[in-house]
Design a protein around this motif. Structure first.
Motif, PDB file in Angstrom:
ATOM      1  N   GLY A 197       0.809  -1.218   0.000  1.00 35.67           N
ATOM      2  CA  GLY A 197       0.000   0.000   0.000  1.00 35.67           C
ATOM      3  C   GLY A 197       0.834   1.256   0.000  1.00 35.67           C
ATOM      4  N   ALA A 198       2.088   1.155   0.472  1.00 41.51           N
ATOM      5  CA  ALA A 198       2.981   2.318   0.476  1.00 41.51           C
ATOM      6  C   ALA A 198       3.656   2.459  -0.883  1.00 41.51           C
ATOM      7  CB  ALA A 198       4.033   2.165   1.576  1.00 41.51           C
ATOM      8  N   ASN A 199       4.159   3.654  -1.151  1.00 46.75           N
ATOM      9  CA  ASN A 199       4.857   3.909  -2.402  1.00 46.75           C
ATOM     10  C   ASN A 199       6.221   3.213  -2.355  1.00 46.75           C
ATOM     11  OD1 ASN A 199       5.503   4.974  -4.904  1.00 46.75           O
ATOM     12  ND2 ASN A 199       6.317   6.875  -4.033  1.00 46.75           N
ATOM     13  N   GLN A 200       6.439   2.251  -3.240  1.00 49.88           N
ATOM     14  CA  GLN A 200       7.669   1.458  -3.225  1.00 49.88           C
ATOM     15  C   GLN A 200       8.803   2.210  -3.918  1.00 49.88           C
ATOM     16  OE1 GLN A 200       7.946  -1.409  -1.564  1.00 49.88           O
ATOM     17  NE2 GLN A 200       5.767  -1.333  -0.998  1.00 49.88           N
ATOM     18  N   THR A 201       9.890   2.449  -3.206  1.00 54.28           N
ATOM     19  CA  THR A 201      11.054   3.135  -3.782  1.00 54.28           C
ATOM     20  C   THR A 201      12.084   2.147  -4.332  1.00 54.28           C
ATOM     21  OG1 THR A 201      12.078   3.198  -1.578  1.00 54.28           O
ATOM     22  CG2 THR A 201      10.786   5.115  -2.260  1.00 54.28           C
ATOM     23  N   GLY A 202      12.007   0.889  -3.910  1.00 53.90           N
ATOM     24  CA  GLY A 202      12.922  -0.125  -4.412  1.00 53.90           C
ATOM     25  C   GLY A 202      12.489  -0.629  -5.778  1.00 53.90           C
ATOM     26  N   LEU A 203      13.441  -0.811  -6.680  1.00 56.47           N
ATOM     27  CA  LEU A 203      13.124  -1.206  -8.057  1.00 56.47           C
ATOM     28  C   LEU A 203      12.386  -2.542  -8.099  1.00 56.47           C
ATOM     29  CD1 LEU A 203      13.371  -0.879 -11.122  1.00 56.47           C
ATOM     30  CD2 LEU A 203      15.614  -1.981 -10.978  1.00 56.47           C
ATOM     31  N   MET A 208       7.265  -5.662  -8.630  1.00 53.43           N
ATOM     32  CA  MET A 208       6.328  -6.637  -8.067  1.00 53.43           C
ATOM     33  C   MET A 208       4.921  -6.039  -7.967  1.00 53.43           C
ATOM     34  SD  MET A 208       7.877  -9.588  -7.213  1.00 53.43           S
ATOM     35  CE  MET A 208       7.021 -10.267  -5.794  1.00 53.43           C
ATOM     36  N   VAL A 209       4.845  -4.813  -7.471  1.00 50.06           N
ATOM     37  CA  VAL A 209       3.552  -4.147  -7.328  1.00 50.06           C
ATOM     38  C   VAL A 209       2.941  -3.870  -8.699  1.00 50.06           C
ATOM     39  CG1 VAL A 209       2.411  -2.044  -6.526  1.00 50.06           C
ATOM     40  CG2 VAL A 209       4.132  -3.162  -5.079  1.00 50.06           C
ATOM     41  N   ALA A 210       3.792  -3.500  -9.659  1.00 52.15           N
ATOM     42  CA  ALA A 210       3.294  -3.206 -11.010  1.00 52.15           C
ATOM     43  C   ALA A 210       2.660  -4.432 -11.654  1.00 52.15           C
ATOM     44  CB  ALA A 210       4.433  -2.682 -11.876  1.00 52.15           C
TER      45      ALA A 210
END
Length: 359
Positions: A197-203, A208-210
């Motif tokens: 739910g948080a904005n992922q800064t790790g590539l 994974m979220v995408a």
């Protein structure tokens, strides 16, 4: 003739008596200036470079003048030791003596005030954290070395058949220009994790979220986090393996490969029966060199996890025991264990180099 030789020897002796004190004065005065540190950082660096170069040249020049005073038959016997001797003394001072001191400290207690026998070694082989360190170090040795050599050989073979060989090799080799600490910092951002739910800064977690998956705590989940750290090591060492193995492949005669293909051998058969046996020596050299680097690995673990989440290795434990917990006995014992593990590999490399008349 003898009179002329005696005169030349006398002139050399006088020259040595003049030059040697000057060289000693340059060396000592420069050292004292650097010790007092009256200059700025840039000026100190420049002065150290100039002073160091002048000191080394004048030192060896003075020693050569002194040796030239002796007759030729003695000169030829002494002169190799003049140039090799200082290096041996420096190696002895910074390697041999500290090794003996570490061995001595490994039998003492944490503050080196009492003899405890093998207690420190007992701790090394029975403590749970140390056993995890041994397990992880073995993983680094096996998978770090195996995959570095494999990908290096694969890249070298593909580059040989590519029209962009130089560009491809350059990109694979580029990570070698990055320090292990720098690589750790880079990949820490790649592995960065935030809750769902948080904005992922790790590539990786952003990808994974995408794709509709949940983010993963890549470096916080044991024991798989060790393999994610090893991947960084492989990324760095593959370039080294590529360069050495690519050079070895250039030495394999094309005539033998072509003859095998004409006889009906497949590409895989040519690789396994001709190419790999021909470069086996280079593969072993690369593997043992990377093995040593994996055995001493510390930077990646320290910069990524600081040994947390079950990622401790022998080198990180040695550092913590020595400099964080100030337990010099245990730290020295771990250092001796690492030395004993490294020694057979170093002996093998020296033996192989000797066979190839490197020395």
């Amino acid at each position: 003739m003898q009179l002329l030789k005696d005169q030349e020897r006398s002139q050399r002796a006088i020259k040595a008596l003049i030059i040697t004190p000057i060289s000693l004065f340059i060396m000592i005065s420069g050292f004292l200036l650097l010790k007092d540190n009256h200059f700025s950082q840039v000026a100190t660096t420049l002065f150290a470079i100039v002073w160091g170069t002048v000191s080394v040249v004048s030192f060896f020049y003075s020693l050569n003048l002194i040796v030239q005073v002796f007759p030729l038959k003695y000169y030829n016997k002494i002169i190799p030791f003049v140039f090799v001797g200082p290096a041996i003394l420096i190696l002895g001072w910074y390697l041999f003596i500290p090794t003996l001191r570490s061995l001595y400290l490994s039998f003492l207690n944490r503050n080196s005030t009492a003899f405890v026998g093998l207690e420190n070694y007992k701790y090394v082989f029975t403590d749970r954290t140390m056993l995890i360190s041994f397990r992880n170090t073995i993983l680094w040795l096996l998978f770090g070395t195996l995959f570095s050599v494999f990908f290096g050989l694969l890249a070298a073979l593909l580059a040989e058949r590519s029209s962009i060989e130089k560009i491809g090799k350059t990109f694979v080799f580029l990570p070698m220009a990055i320090s292990m600490v720098g690589a750790g910092v880079i990949w820490k951002f790649m592995y960065a994790y935030k809750p769902a739910g948080a904005n992922q800064t790790g590539l990786f977690n952003a990808l994974m979220v995408a794709f509709g998956k949940d983010p993963q705590n890549w470096i916080g989940t044991a024991p798989m986090n060790n393999f994610f750290l090893i991947a960084i090591f492989v990324w760095l060492q593959t370039g080294f393996a590529l360069v050495v193995l690519s050079a070895a492949l250039k030495g394999v005669p094309n005539e033998i490969e072509e003859a095998a293909r004409i006889d009906g051998a497949s590409e895989f058969a040519v690789l396994m029966r001709i190419i790999i046996p021909s470069i086996a020596g280079s593969i072993l050299t690369v593997a043992t060199t990377i093995l040593l680097a994996a055995l001493k690995t510390f930077d990646i673990v320290f910069s990524m996890t600081n040994g947390l989440y079950g990622t401790e290795v022998l080198a990180s434990q040695q550092y913590k025991q020595m400099f964080k917990f100030l337990n010099y006995g245990r730290g020295s014992a771990i250092a001796i264990i690492i030395l004993l593990a490294v020694s057979p590999v170093i002996y093998y490399n020296l033996k192989e180099f000797n066979k190839r008349e490197v020395f």
